[in-house]
Design an enzyme around this catalytic site. Structure first.
Site, PDB file in Angstrom:
ATOM      1  N   HIS A 228      56.274 -29.059  56.985  1.00 11.40           N
ATOM      2  CA  HIS A 228      56.509 -28.926  55.552  1.00 11.40           C
ATOM      3  C   HIS A 228      55.235 -28.505  54.834  1.00 11.40           C
ATOM      4  O   HIS A 228      55.285 -27.658  53.947  1.00 11.40           O
ATOM      5  CB  HIS A 228      57.081 -30.185  54.905  1.00 11.40           C
ATOM      6  CG  HIS A 228      57.456 -29.875  53.492  1.00 11.40           C
ATOM      7  ND1 HIS A 228      58.622 -29.244  53.166  1.00 11.40           N
ATOM      8  CD2 HIS A 228      56.762 -29.981  52.330  1.00 11.40           C
ATOM      9  CE1 HIS A 228      58.652 -29.001  51.866  1.00 11.40           C
ATOM     10  NE2 HIS A 228      57.535 -29.430  51.335  1.00 11.40           N
ATOM     11  N   TYR A 232      53.574 -25.246  51.864  1.00 11.93           N
ATOM     12  CA  TYR A 232      52.660 -25.233  50.715  1.00 11.93           C
ATOM     13  C   TYR A 232      51.422 -24.405  51.011  1.00 11.93           C
ATOM     14  O   TYR A 232      50.778 -23.897  50.098  1.00 11.93           O
ATOM     15  CB  TYR A 232      52.315 -26.658  50.280  1.00 11.93           C
ATOM     16  CG  TYR A 232      53.526 -27.302  49.658  1.00 11.93           C
ATOM     17  CD1 TYR A 232      54.100 -26.740  48.525  1.00 11.93           C
ATOM     18  CD2 TYR A 232      54.147 -28.409  50.219  1.00 11.93           C
ATOM     19  CE1 TYR A 232      55.251 -27.266  47.974  1.00 11.93           C
ATOM     20  CE2 TYR A 232      55.294 -28.939  49.666  1.00 11.93           C
ATOM     21  CZ  TYR A 232      55.845 -28.369  48.543  1.00 11.93           C
ATOM     22  OH  TYR A 232      56.976 -28.877  48.008  1.00 11.93           O
ATOM     23  N   HIS A 379      67.890 -20.748  51.379  1.00 11.25           N
ATOM     24  CA  HIS A 379      66.869 -21.419  50.566  1.00 11.25           C
ATOM     25  C   HIS A 379      65.486 -20.791  50.785  1.00 11.25           C
ATOM     26  O   HIS A 379      64.815 -20.394  49.843  1.00 11.25           O
ATOM     27  CB  HIS A 379      66.836 -22.915  50.906  1.00 11.25           C
ATOM     28  CG  HIS A 379      65.559 -23.589  50.539  1.00 11.25           C
ATOM     29  ND1 HIS A 379      65.220 -23.868  49.236  1.00 11.25           N
ATOM     30  CD2 HIS A 379      64.510 -24.001  51.291  1.00 11.25           C
ATOM     31  CE1 HIS A 379      64.033 -24.436  49.208  1.00 11.25           C
ATOM     32  NE2 HIS A 379      63.573 -24.529  50.433  1.00 11.25           N
ATOM     33  N   PHE A 380      65.071 -20.665  52.072  1.00  8.47           N
ATOM     34  CA  PHE A 380      63.656 -20.285  52.214  1.00  8.47           C
ATOM     35  C   PHE A 380      63.405 -18.790  52.093  1.00  8.47           C
ATOM     36  O   PHE A 380      62.256 -18.384  52.022  1.00  8.47           O
ATOM     37  CB  PHE A 380      63.002 -20.931  53.440  1.00  8.47           C
ATOM     38  CG  PHE A 380      63.542 -20.553  54.778  1.00  8.47           C
ATOM     39  CD1 PHE A 380      63.515 -19.258  55.227  1.00  8.47           C
ATOM     40  CD2 PHE A 380      64.051 -21.543  55.617  1.00  8.47           C
ATOM     41  CE1 PHE A 380      63.995 -18.925  56.479  1.00  8.47           C
ATOM     42  CE2 PHE A 380      64.531 -21.217  56.873  1.00  8.47           C
ATOM     43  CZ  PHE A 380      64.510 -19.902  57.300  1.00  8.47           C
ATOM     44  N   HIS A 381      64.460 -17.976  52.006  1.00  7.39           N
ATOM     45  CA  HIS A 381      64.175 -16.594  51.615  1.00  7.39           C
ATOM     46  C   HIS A 381      63.896 -16.488  50.113  1.00  7.39           C
ATOM     47  O   HIS A 381      63.329 -15.497  49.658  1.00  7.39           O
ATOM     48  CB  HIS A 381      65.304 -15.643  52.027  1.00  7.39           C
ATOM     49  CG  HIS A 381      65.239 -15.287  53.482  1.00  7.39           C
ATOM     50  ND1 HIS A 381      65.789 -16.058  54.456  1.00  7.39           N
ATOM     51  CD2 HIS A 381      64.633 -14.257  54.144  1.00  7.39           C
ATOM     52  CE1 HIS A 381      65.548 -15.531  55.640  1.00  7.39           C
ATOM     53  NE2 HIS A 381      64.834 -14.435  55.482  1.00  7.39           N
ATOM     54  N   ARG A 442      73.172 -21.618  61.010  1.00  6.59           N
ATOM     55  CA  ARG A 442      72.097 -20.637  61.058  1.00  6.59           C
ATOM     56  C   ARG A 442      71.788 -20.369  62.525  1.00  6.59           C
ATOM     57  O   ARG A 442      72.361 -20.996  63.406  1.00  6.59           O
ATOM     58  CB  ARG A 442      70.854 -21.178  60.353  1.00  6.59           C
ATOM     59  CG  ARG A 442      70.197 -22.325  61.093  1.00  6.59           C
ATOM     60  CD  ARG A 442      69.065 -22.934  60.328  1.00  6.59           C
ATOM     61  NE  ARG A 442      67.831 -22.158  60.475  1.00  6.59           N
ATOM     62  CZ  ARG A 442      66.612 -22.691  60.299  1.00  6.59           C
ATOM     63  NH1 ARG A 442      66.481 -23.973  59.983  1.00  6.59           N
ATOM     64  NH2 ARG A 442      65.536 -21.946  60.431  1.00  6.59           N
ATOM     65  N   ARG A 443      70.905 -19.406  62.782  1.00  4.65           N
ATOM     66  CA  ARG A 443      70.427 -19.131  64.130  1.00  4.65           C
ATOM     67  C   ARG A 443      71.575 -18.974  65.111  1.00  4.65           C
ATOM     68  O   ARG A 443      71.595 -19.617  66.157  1.00  4.65           O
ATOM     69  CB  ARG A 443      69.543 -20.277  64.614  1.00  4.65           C
ATOM     70  CG  ARG A 443      68.263 -20.406  63.861  1.00  4.65           C
ATOM     71  CD  ARG A 443      67.468 -21.589  64.335  1.00  4.65           C
ATOM     72  NE  ARG A 443      66.061 -21.421  63.991  1.00  4.65           N
ATOM     73  CZ  ARG A 443      65.146 -22.365  64.180  1.00  4.65           C
ATOM     74  NH1 ARG A 443      65.471 -23.513  64.709  1.00  4.65           N
ATOM     75  NH2 ARG A 443      63.895 -22.134  63.862  1.00  4.65           N
TER      76      ARG A 443
HETATM   77  C1  HEM Z   1      65.783 -15.733  59.101  1.00  6.64           C
HETATM   78  C2  HEM Z   1      66.937 -11.458  57.099  1.00  6.64           C
HETATM   79  C3  HEM Z   1      62.513 -11.197  55.024  1.00  6.64           C
HETATM   80  C4  HEM Z   1      61.372 -15.451  57.020  1.00  6.64           C
HETATM   81  C5  HEM Z   1      66.503 -14.642  58.668  1.00  6.64           C
HETATM   82  C6  HEM Z   1      67.929 -14.442  58.869  1.00  6.64           C
HETATM   83  C7  HEM Z   1      68.244 -13.248  58.321  1.00  6.64           C
HETATM   84  C8  HEM Z   1      67.044 -12.686  57.756  1.00  6.64           C
HETATM   85  C9  HEM Z   1      69.621 -12.585  58.292  1.00  6.64           C
HETATM   86  C10 HEM Z   1      68.874 -15.465  59.512  1.00  6.64           C
HETATM   87  C11 HEM Z   1      69.067 -15.293  60.951  1.00  6.64           C
HETATM   88  C12 HEM Z   1      69.796 -16.436  61.611  1.00  6.64           C
HETATM   89  O1  HEM Z   1      69.713 -17.607  61.182  1.00  6.64           O
HETATM   90  O2  HEM Z   1      70.448 -16.176  62.628  1.00  6.64           O
HETATM   91  C13 HEM Z   1      65.808 -10.992  56.433  1.00  6.64           C
HETATM   92  C14 HEM Z   1      65.690  -9.689  55.815  1.00  6.64           C
HETATM   93  C15 HEM Z   1      64.452  -9.614  55.226  1.00  6.64           C
HETATM   94  C16 HEM Z   1      63.789 -10.877  55.476  1.00  6.64           C
HETATM   95  C17 HEM Z   1      66.761  -8.625  55.823  1.00  6.64           C
HETATM   96  C18 HEM Z   1      63.809  -8.484  54.475  1.00  6.64           C
HETATM   97  C19 HEM Z   1      63.777  -7.250  54.898  1.00  6.64           C
HETATM   98  C20 HEM Z   1      61.851 -12.358  55.335  1.00  6.64           C
HETATM   99  C21 HEM Z   1      60.539 -12.712  54.854  1.00  6.64           C
HETATM  100  C22 HEM Z   1      60.226 -13.914  55.409  1.00  6.64           C
HETATM  101  C23 HEM Z   1      61.325 -14.306  56.252  1.00  6.64           C
HETATM  102  C24 HEM Z   1      59.687 -11.843  53.915  1.00  6.64           C
HETATM  103  C25 HEM Z   1      58.973 -14.765  55.255  1.00  6.64           C
HETATM  104  C26 HEM Z   1      57.840 -14.391  54.766  1.00  6.64           C
HETATM  105  C27 HEM Z   1      62.434 -15.856  57.804  1.00  6.64           C
HETATM  106  C28 HEM Z   1      62.427 -17.043  58.637  1.00  6.64           C
HETATM  107  C29 HEM Z   1      63.703 -17.124  59.242  1.00  6.64           C
HETATM  108  C30 HEM Z   1      64.467 -15.986  58.765  1.00  6.64           C
HETATM  109  C31 HEM Z   1      61.257 -18.020  58.796  1.00  6.64           C
HETATM  110  C32 HEM Z   1      64.211 -18.229  60.172  1.00  6.64           C
HETATM  111  C33 HEM Z   1      64.071 -17.862  61.587  1.00  6.64           C
HETATM  112  C34 HEM Z   1      64.642 -18.948  62.460  1.00  6.64           C
HETATM  113  O3  HEM Z   1      65.682 -19.523  62.111  1.00  6.64           O
HETATM  114  O4  HEM Z   1      64.003 -19.247  63.470  1.00  6.64           O
HETATM  115  N1  HEM Z   1      65.987 -13.561  57.975  1.00  6.64           N
HETATM  116  N2  HEM Z   1      64.639 -11.680  56.212  1.00  6.64           N
HETATM  117  N3  HEM Z   1      62.293 -13.354  56.177  1.00  6.64           N
HETATM  118  N4  HEM Z   1      63.655 -15.235  57.906  1.00  6.64           N
HETATM  119 FE1  HEM Z   1      64.142 -13.465  57.062  1.00  6.64          FE
HETATM  120 CU    CU Z   2      60.121 -29.240  53.970  1.00  5.74          CU
END
Ligand code: HEM
Ligand code: CU
Length: 556
Positions: A228, A232, A379-381, A442-443
Site C-alpha cells: 500500500h 503513496y 479503481h487503480f487506473h 480481475r486477472r
Molecule cells: C491492469 C488496460 C494503463 C497499471 C489492466 C487491465 C487492463 C488494463 C484491461 C486488467 C487486466 C486483467 O485484470 O486481466 C490498460 C490500458 C492502459 C493502461 C488500455 C492505457 C493504454 C495503465 C497505467 C498503469 C496501469 C498507466 C500504471 C501506471 C495496471 C496494473 C494492472 C493493470 C498495475 C494490474 C495488473 C495485475 O492485475 O497484475 N490494465 N491499462 N495501467 N494496469 Fe493497466
Molecule cells: Cu492499499
C-alpha cells in the site's frame, strides 16, 4: 537560463531517467491495449491464456513499478538540484544508482518477456504482485532487488545533497521541493524494508531451490506491508507536481507552505501501517489488526482532502489573478489551453473519483463485494493509471523543454492528449467498476460472460467488455500522441535559452508561518517506525514463531 544550462550534470541524469521511464510506458501501454482488446471475442485470438499472464505481468511491472520509479527519480533529481541550487555531490555515485536500477530493470523485463518465447525456461508470469505460490525465474527477483537497492542509493544521494546544503544554511527551512522529496523517500525506506526482506529472505532462496516449501501468508504480508505504501510512493510525486508547479501553471501561487508540509508528514506516518486492507480476506491475521489497518486507511483520507483544499485554493487564486470572478465562474479563466495544466487538472478530477472507490475498497465489509473483481483495476487506473500517470505525462510538457533546451512541438496534439486520456479512462474505468460489481473477476484470460458478435449486447457483460476495449483504444491513442509529441520535441524542437517559463513564485502563506517542528525529520521518522511496529510486530511474530518457511501455519 534554463535548468539545462544551470545544472548540466543533473539535467543529464534526469533525462536518462525519463528516457527509461518513457520506454517502459510505451511497452507497458502496448500490453494494456492488448489486454483491453482481449476482453472482446473479436480480438482474443492473438494470445493464448499463458501469454496473457506474461503480458499482464509486463503491463503491471513496467507501468506500476518501472515507469513510476524512473520518472520519480528524474523528477526528484530536478527538484532537489533546483531547490538546493547545487549539482549532485558525486557524479560517479549518481550514475551508479542509475545504472544499477537499469540493470535490475533489464533482468526483470527479460525474464518476463521470456514467457513469449515458446519453450523458454526463463519465465516470470507472476504478476506485478509476485508473491507465492506463483514462482518466477530467480533473475526476476534478483533484478527487482537491484532496483530497490538502487532506489535506496538515489534517496541517499538526495539526503547527501541536503546535508551538504545544511552546512551552509544552518538556520533556513528545508526548501519545499526538497522537503517533499525527502519525506517521500523516508516513507520509501520504511516500506521497502518489507519487500526487500520478502525478496531476499524468502523468494530468492525459494526460486533457486534452496528451500522447497514456503508459507503463503508470510510473503503476502511482507508484500502488502510494502504494497500500500508503494501507492503513496507513486502518488506523492504527483502531489509534488500539484503543490509545487500546478499553482504556477494556473497563474497563481501555492496557497500554504504549512499545509503542504503537514500533508507530507501525515503520509510518512500513516502510509505503511495499513497493508492489511489488502488482506481482509486472508485467514491468519486477527480481525483486530485488520480493523486497525482500516482505521489508519480512513485517516489517510485527511491529507488527501487537505490536498484537494490547498490545490483548488491555489488554482482559484491563479484564476482570479487572470481576471476570474464569481463562486465558480473563475474555473473558466483557468488555462484550459495549456497541455501541462489540463493534464494535471484532469488527473486531479479523476483522482477524486478514485478516492471514492478507494473508500469502498478500504471498508472491511463492503470490500468483500468487490474483492479480486475487475472493480479493483477500475479503481487503480483512476489513481496510479491517471492521477499519477497523466500528471507525469502532463508535467513532462513543462519539464522536458527545461532539460533539453528545446521548445515543445505540436501543441495542439499535446492539448488533445490529456482530454483523450480522460475520455478513454472514463469509459474503461467506469465499465471495470460496473463489471466488478456484477462479479467479473480481475486477472482472467477467459473473460467472456455472454453472447457476442451478432447478438444485441446492450445491458450485458459483453457491453462492459466492449467499453473496456473502446476506452483502452482511446487511451492507447492518447499514449501514442504523448510519445510522439515528446520524442519530436526532444529531437527536433526549436532551441531556446528559456523554452518555458520555469519561474516558481513563493507561496501565499510562506514557510515563516510554518511550525518548525514539521522539519524535524528524525522525530517523524521515529514515529513512523513506532506505528509500523504497533501494526506489524504481533502478527508477524505469529507467522514466524513456528518456522519461517513452514507452510500453512495459522495462529493458534
Ligand atoms: C491492469 C488496460 C494503463 C497499471 C489492466 C487491465 C487492463 C488494463 C484491461 C486488467 C487486466 C486483467 O485484470 O486481466 C490498460 C490500458 C492502459 C493502461 C488500455 C492505457 C493504454 C495503465 C497505467 C498503469 C496501469 C498507466 C500504471 C501506471 C495496471 C496494473 C494492472 C493493470 C498495475 C494490474 C495488473 C495485475 O492485475 O497484475 N490494465 N491499462 N495501467 N494496469 Fe493497466
Ligand atoms: Cu492499499
Amino acid at each position: 537560463m534554463t535548468f539545462l544550462h544551470q545544472y548540466p550534470k543533473a539535467a543529464k541524469v534526469a533525462k536518462a531517467n525519463f528516457i527509461v521511464a518513457f520506454i517502459a510506458l510505451a511497452i507497458g501501454g502496448l500490453f494494456g491495449f492488448i489486454q483491453a482488446l482481449h476482453r472482446t471475442d473479436v480480438f482474443r485470438g492473438f494470445f493464448n491464456s499463458g501469454e496473457y499472464y506474461t503480458l499482464l505481468t509486463g503491463h503491471g511491472v513496467l507501468l506500476a513499478l518501472i515507469f513510476t520509479t524512473f520518472f520519480i527519480a528524474g523528477l526528484f533529481v530536478w527538484g532537489v538540484t533546483r531547490s538546493l541550487d547545487r549539482e549532485p555531490e558525486n557524479m560517479t555515485f549518481t550514475w551508479s544508482w542509475f545504472w544499477l536500477m537499469t540493470i535490475g530493470l533489464i533482468m526483470t523485463a527479460v525474464t518476463i518477456l521470456g514467457g513469449l518465447v515458446p519453450d523458454s525456461s526463463i519465465r516470470a508470469a507472476v504478476l506485478y504482485t509476485f508473491y507465492p505460490p506463483l514462482q518466477a525465474h530467480p533473475a526476476f527477483y534478483i533484478g527487482l532487488a537491484l532496483v530497490i537497492v538502487a532506489s535506496w542509493m538515489a534517496g541517499a544521494d538526495w539526503f547527501w545533497s541536503y546535508n551538504k546544503w545544511r552546512k551552509n544554511h544552518p538556520d533556513e527551512r528545508i526548501p519545499i521541493l526538497t522537503f517533499m522529496a525527502l519525506f517521500t523517500m523516508m516513507m520509501w525506506y520504511v516500506c521497502t524494508i518489507g519487500v526487500a526482506v520478502e525478496v531476499v529472505g524468502l523468494l530468492i532462496p525459494w526460486s533457486l531451490g534452496w528451500v522447497t516449501e514456503i508459507e503463503p501468508l508470510l510473503p503476502r504480508t511482507l508484500f502488502w506491508y510494502f504494497g500500500h505504501a508503494v501507492v503513496y510512493f507513486w502518488l506523492l510525486p504527483a502531489y509534488y507536481v500539484w503543490y509545487a508547479i500546478l499553482p504556477k501553471l494556473s497563474g497563481g501561487r501555492l496557497f500554504s507552505d504549512a499545509m503542504t508540509r503537514i500533508v507530507f508528514v501525515i503520509f510518512l506516518l500513516l502510509s505503511t501501517p495499513v497493508g492489511y486492507h489488502h488482506q481482509y480476506a486472508d485467514p491468519g491475521i486477527s480481525v483486530g489488526f485488520k480493523f486497525y489497518a482500516m482505521a489508519t486507511t480512513m485517516l489517510l483520507l485527511l491529507p488527501s482532502l487537505m490536498t484537494l483544499f490547498t490545490v483548488v485554493a491555489s488554482m482559484e487564486h491563479g484564476a482570479r489573478q487572470r481576471g476570474g470572478k464569481g463562486y465558480l465562474k473563475w474555473i473558466g479563466k483557468l488555462p484550459w489551453d495549456s497541455p501541462a495544466f489540463v493534464g494535471c487538472a484532469l488527473a486531479g478530477i479523476m483522482f477524486a473519483a478514485g478516492g471514492f472507490s478507494g473508500m469502498i475498497n478500504a471498508s472491511m465489509n463492503i470490500n468483500l463485494l468487490i474483492h479480486n473483481t475487475i472493480w479493483v483495476p477500475g479503481h487503480f487506473h483512476l489513481t496510479v493509471g491517471t492521477a499519477v500517470a497523466l500528471t507525469f505525462m502532463a508535467i513532462s510538457y513543462w519539464l522536458i523543454p527545461q532539460l533539453t533546451g528545446r521548445k515543445l512541438k505540436f501543441k495542439t496534439l499535446a492539448l488533445i492528449q490529456p482530454y483523450a486520456w480522460f475520455l478513454g479512462m472514463t469509459l474503461m474505468s467506469n465499465a471495470m467498476h460496473r463489471a466488478g460489481l456484477a462479479g467479473v473477476p480481475r486477472r482472467t484470460a477467459e473473460p467472456q460472460y455472454s453472447g457476442f458478435e451478432f447478438e444485441p449486447i446492450f445491458g450485458t457483460m459483453a457491453e462492459m467488455d466492449w467499453q473496456i476495449a473502446i476506452g483502452g483504444t482511446i487511451l492507447t491513442i492518447s499514449l501514442i500522441l504523448f510519445l510522439w509529441v515528446i520524442t519530436a520535441s526532444w529531437m527536433g524542437g526549436e532551441k531556446s535559452d528559456r523554452p518555458v517559463d520555469d519561474y516558481i513564485p513563493e507561496p501565499l502563506s510562506g514557510a515563516e508561518h510554518t511550525p518548525k517542528i514539521l522539519d524535524n525529520m528524525k522525530l517523524w521518522f521515529a514515529l513512523a517506525i513506532i506505528l509500523v511496529l504497533l501494526a506489524y510486530s504481533f502478527p508477524l511474530w505469529e507467522m514466524i514463531s513456528d518456522g519461517i518457511f513452514e507452510p500453512g501455519a495459522l495462529p493458534r
